[in-house]
Design an enzyme around this catalytic site. Structure first.
Site, PDB file in Angstrom:
ATOM      1  N   GLU A 179     -25.709  18.657  -9.105  1.00 28.13           N
ATOM      2  CA  GLU A 179     -26.319  19.471  -8.323  1.00 28.13           C
ATOM      3  C   GLU A 179     -28.008  19.075  -8.761  1.00 28.13           C
ATOM      4  O   GLU A 179     -28.174  19.581  -9.762  1.00 28.13           O
ATOM      5  CB  GLU A 179     -26.037  20.991  -8.159  1.00 28.13           C
TER       6      GLU A 179
ATOM      7  N   ARG B  73     -15.060  21.725 -20.638  1.00 28.59           N
ATOM      8  CA  ARG B  73     -16.430  21.424 -20.726  1.00 28.59           C
ATOM      9  C   ARG B  73     -16.960  21.667 -22.181  1.00 28.59           C
ATOM     10  O   ARG B  73     -16.225  22.373 -22.945  1.00 28.59           O
ATOM     11  CB  ARG B  73     -17.147  22.707 -19.701  1.00 28.59           C
TER      12      ARG B  73
ATOM     13  N   LYS C 141     -27.925  24.956 -16.704  1.00 32.59           N
ATOM     14  CA  LYS C 141     -29.107  24.538 -16.102  1.00 32.59           C
ATOM     15  C   LYS C 141     -30.033  25.811 -15.839  1.00 32.59           C
ATOM     16  O   LYS C 141     -31.087  25.860 -16.200  1.00 32.59           O
ATOM     17  CB  LYS C 141     -29.036  23.752 -14.762  1.00 32.59           C
TER      18      LYS C 141
HETATM   19  P1  ATP Z   1     -25.007  24.175 -14.677  1.00 31.95           P
HETATM   20  O1  ATP Z   1     -24.296  25.313 -14.937  1.00 31.95           O
HETATM   21  O2  ATP Z   1     -25.784  23.534 -15.884  1.00 31.95           O
HETATM   22  O3  ATP Z   1     -25.751  23.696 -13.510  1.00 31.95           O
HETATM   23  P2  ATP Z   1     -22.994  22.554 -13.422  1.00 31.95           P
HETATM   24  O4  ATP Z   1     -21.319  22.259 -13.814  1.00 31.95           O
HETATM   25  O5  ATP Z   1     -22.966  23.427 -12.416  1.00 31.95           O
HETATM   26  O6  ATP Z   1     -23.528  23.082 -14.584  1.00 31.95           O
HETATM   27  P3  ATP Z   1     -23.516  20.062 -12.035  1.00 31.95           P
HETATM   28  O7  ATP Z   1     -24.917  19.715 -11.929  1.00 31.95           O
HETATM   29  O8  ATP Z   1     -22.606  20.934 -11.062  1.00 31.95           O
HETATM   30  O9  ATP Z   1     -23.684  21.308 -13.176  1.00 31.95           O
HETATM   31  O10 ATP Z   1     -22.559  19.309 -12.758  1.00 31.95           O
HETATM   32  C1  ATP Z   1     -22.270  17.847 -12.626  1.00 31.95           C
HETATM   33  C2  ATP Z   1     -21.202  17.682 -13.348  1.00 31.95           C
HETATM   34  O11 ATP Z   1     -21.355  17.681 -14.762  1.00 31.95           O
HETATM   35  C3  ATP Z   1     -20.090  18.196 -12.893  1.00 31.95           C
HETATM   36  O12 ATP Z   1     -19.064  17.193 -12.869  1.00 31.95           O
HETATM   37  C4  ATP Z   1     -19.634  19.109 -14.093  1.00 31.95           C
HETATM   38  O13 ATP Z   1     -18.300  19.010 -14.558  1.00 31.95           O
HETATM   39  C5  ATP Z   1     -20.168  18.323 -15.229  1.00 31.95           C
HETATM   40  N1  ATP Z   1     -20.700  19.269 -16.407  1.00 31.95           N
HETATM   41  C6  ATP Z   1     -21.577  20.229 -16.432  1.00 31.95           C
HETATM   42  N2  ATP Z   1     -21.483  21.020 -17.483  1.00 31.95           N
HETATM   43  C7  ATP Z   1     -20.829  20.405 -18.303  1.00 31.95           C
HETATM   44  C8  ATP Z   1     -20.433  20.780 -19.518  1.00 31.95           C
HETATM   45  N3  ATP Z   1     -20.797  21.560 -20.494  1.00 31.95           N
HETATM   46  N4  ATP Z   1     -19.446  19.809 -20.156  1.00 31.95           N
HETATM   47  C9  ATP Z   1     -18.959  19.056 -19.416  1.00 31.95           C
HETATM   48  N5  ATP Z   1     -19.072  18.496 -18.241  1.00 31.95           N
HETATM   49  C10 ATP Z   1     -20.014  19.152 -17.583  1.00 31.95           C
HETATM   50 MG    MG Z   2     -24.122  24.104 -10.783  1.00 31.32          MG
END
Ligand code: ATP
Ligand code: MG
Length: 618
Positions: free
Chosen positions: A69, A304, A314
């Protein structure tokens, strides 16, 4: 134990990469062996069933995706996901798409979009394949998503619910209790379609109704109790503008994005495990209606990454930036990819880290030292060596003029890399005055201290002779003592040069020493700013026990030193430091010339990682 099948030994993963197996590799290898996706066609771009049916057999054996995102800078958790998805695609003759998951209307932020593209490329991956750019944005699929919603309504699989949010929550039930059907659940497809179109046409206020999938209000999986799939929200979207006032829910949008892109293995983190039944339910329904190609994608979950002393969210990282706790997204203490890069991390080190931690199906914390270890292990074989004095105090060799001649400077040299003589040497000079580390002198040395100390009487009343140490790549010296100012602060350390002991000259070993210290000549030292970074949080789990992570900030996580470095790092030197270059400062650790602030005549080095147990006499 069964022995591996003969074909296994020649699978691409084993043959070319010697990567340790993991459950995702096993799933992909099984699918490839069984030809699960062999019949797929590819229309050259994302699209519905008809679009792909008109295409060629898919040249990509597997398709994966990384779907961020664009609401912030990527962090180390994303790096793991990028290495995993792009790495699997590369290893199995596939493609990995970069998809911006922008179905949630938010203000456009090209800064984030650009930084995400940069991060993926910098990590060494590419969404281009055979002349095709597999860079997509989910909002391009809104028209199809709307069509899919109408299809579900017409097929009796969705209805418009106009209960209040409270009623809906209440009627959903909980783990122990089945839900209660909404009074709107029995509307006919025609009624639902008309009402859904009114939602679309802006006839209902925000929040007045949602479209729900009609599945099972008694399902033990609460996500299957008629989940909402479309909501009304008057929000401007950066891509589609004001075209829509209804937006799909993430759980509805994501499987469709995967299906349109012909993703084979949709890998996500464990919190989506309970969504998998809905993922399959939705794609099964759309496949029945011939809206999407078959076989449809499958979702697989992995744990994760949780890294000690680090936040991986983020939103929380944005808070550190917005509240000025760090200098920006690329502050070298940040676990963002831009921060890690500025700290001295390399793509190789992050890839190695991702490989070492592997993928698992249960949540755990990875120790921060695993990340540091990966950096050390990738920098050690390549980083040029240099001497630097981080907290300098002047050492005067009182007999220099007598032994060497007044004003003499003696040439010294050292290998650029101890294991790569072919890289050549660094040259520098020693004279009467050199800079040494303040901590390398002790008036009364603690036990086990083998660096500079004068002759003294120890705690047991025994006389102890002055220490003899080697100035690395230089001569052996014998400590005399130190000059202090009125406050007892050492302003100068004094020692005597022992003649004929210069490193590399015959007989130089005749005087035995227990300590070797690093130094830089006062005459040719180059002043430099050195930024010493420590962990951003005091606690391994910054939010452990539910505390606000801001209360756990390590206020001493940055120390700025006015240091001296050897002249070969300066412009024109044997190991001239340019922004982003990495070095091992002997005894201290690995440093990187800061990519933002380092300049000719104004060197700035960041501590990337210390040397593990490197200096026994510390
Ligand atoms: P955040 O909470 O930091 O925004 P998110 O999972 O909402 O994390 P996205 O941008 O939606 O962030 O994630 C893109 C990809 O990165 C997703 O497929 C997610 O599974 C992966 N991802 C995000 N954080 C992690 C993590 N800590 N370990 C492994 N994969 C991750
Ligand atoms: Mg997110």
């Amino acid at each position: 134990m069964t022995s591996p099948a003969p074909t296994h030994a020649t699978s691409p993963a084993d043959k070319e990469l010697h990567k340790p197996s993991n459950f995702l590799r096993q799933i992909i290898e099984k699918d490839l062996a069984e030809g699960t996706y062999a019949s797929r066609r590819w229309g050259g771009s994302p699209g519905d069933a008809a679009h792909h049916a008109s295409g060629q057999p898919d040249p990509a054996k597997v398709r994966l995706r990384f779907p961020p995102e664009p609401n912030g800078y990527l962090h180390i958790g994303h790096a793991k996901s990028i290495c995993l998805n792009f790495g699997l695609a590369r290893d199995y003759g596939g493609v990995c798409h970069l998809r911006f998951d922008d179905t949630n209307p938010e203000k456009e932020d090209t800064e984030y979009v650009d930084s995400i593209k940069d991060a993926v490329q910098w990590l060494g991956f590419d969404w281009h394949n055979a002349g095709e750019s597999n860079l997509y944005q989910a909002s391009d699929y809104f028209d199809f998503m709307y069509r899919a919603a109408e299809y579900l309504i017409e097929a009796g699989h969705a209805y418009v619910d106009e209960q209040t949010a409270d009623e809906m929550r209440h009627n959903r039930g909980d783990f122990g209790h089945p839900g209660t059907d909404s009074p709107f659940r029995s509307r006919t497809p025609a009624e639902n379609l008309a009402r859904f179109r009114e939602m679309r046409d802006g006839k209902l206020p925000d929040g007045a109704a949602v479209l729900r999938a009609k599945i099972d209000m008694a399902s033990p999986n609460i996500n299957m109790r008629d989940p909402a799939i479309y909501r009304i929200r008057r929000a401007h979207h950066h891509n589609t503008g004001d075209k829509w006032c209804i937006y799909p829910m993430y759980t509805f949008a994501h499987p469709i994005e995967d299906a349109l892109e012909q993703i084979t293995h949709s890998i996500c983190t464990l919190e989506f495990e309970d969504q998998r039944p809905f993922y399959d339910w939705l794609l099964d329904r759309l496949a029945e209606g011939d809206l999407i190609a078959t076989p449809h994608p499958r979702q697989y979950e992995f744990a994760r990454l949780n890294l000690t002393y680090v936040l991986t969210s983020k939103r929380k990282l944005a808070q550190l930036v917005n509240e000025g706790k760090v200098s920006g997204w690329d502050d070298p203490r940040m676990p963002t990819i831009v921060g890690l890069r500025r700290r001295g991390y390399t793509p190789e080190s992050l890839q190695l880290f991702a490989e070492r931690i592997g993928v698992t199906k249960s949540d755990s914390w990875i120790d921060y030292s695993t990340l540091e270890g990966a950096l050390r292990d990738t920098l050690d074989p390549t980083a040029p060596r240099a001497m630097a004095v981080l907290d300098p105090v002047k050492l005067v060799l009182t007999n220099w003029d007598e032994v060497m001649g007044e004003g003499t400077l003696d040439d010294c040299s050292a290998p650029i890399h101890p294991h790569h003589p072919e890289l050549g040497k660094r040259d520098f000079k020693i004279g009467k005055e050199v800079w040494i580390e303040r901590t390398d002198y002790e008036e009364i040395p603690p036990k086990g201290f083998f660096r500079l100390f004068p002759a003294h009487v120890n705690a047991s009343g025994q006389p102890i002779a002055a220490s003899k140490v080697r100035l690395k790549y230089g001569h052996v010296i014998e400590c005399i003592g130190a000059v202090m100012d009125a406050e007892g602060h050492i302003t100068e350390v004094q020692a005597r040069l022992i003649p004929d002991t210069k490193s590399g000259t015959p007989g130089s070993d005749s005087v035995k020493v227990k300590g070797v210290i690093t130094w830089v000549g006062v005459n040719d030292a180059v002043p430099a700013e050195v930024r010493l970074y420590d962990r951003l949080f005091k606690e391994a789990q910054p939010e452990g026990g539910g505390v606000d992570f801001l209360t756990n900030l390590n206020t001493g996580s940055l120390k700025v030193m006015t240091a001296y470095v050897e002249p070969s790092l300066a412009e024109g030197g044997a190991i001239e430091a340019k922004a982003d270059d990495k070095f091992q400062f002997e005894r201290h650790g690995y440093f990187v010339a800061d990519r933002v602030d380092h300049a000719v005549g104004k060197p700035v080095f960041n501590l990337a990682v210390g040397l593990k147990d490197s200096w026994v006499n510390k």
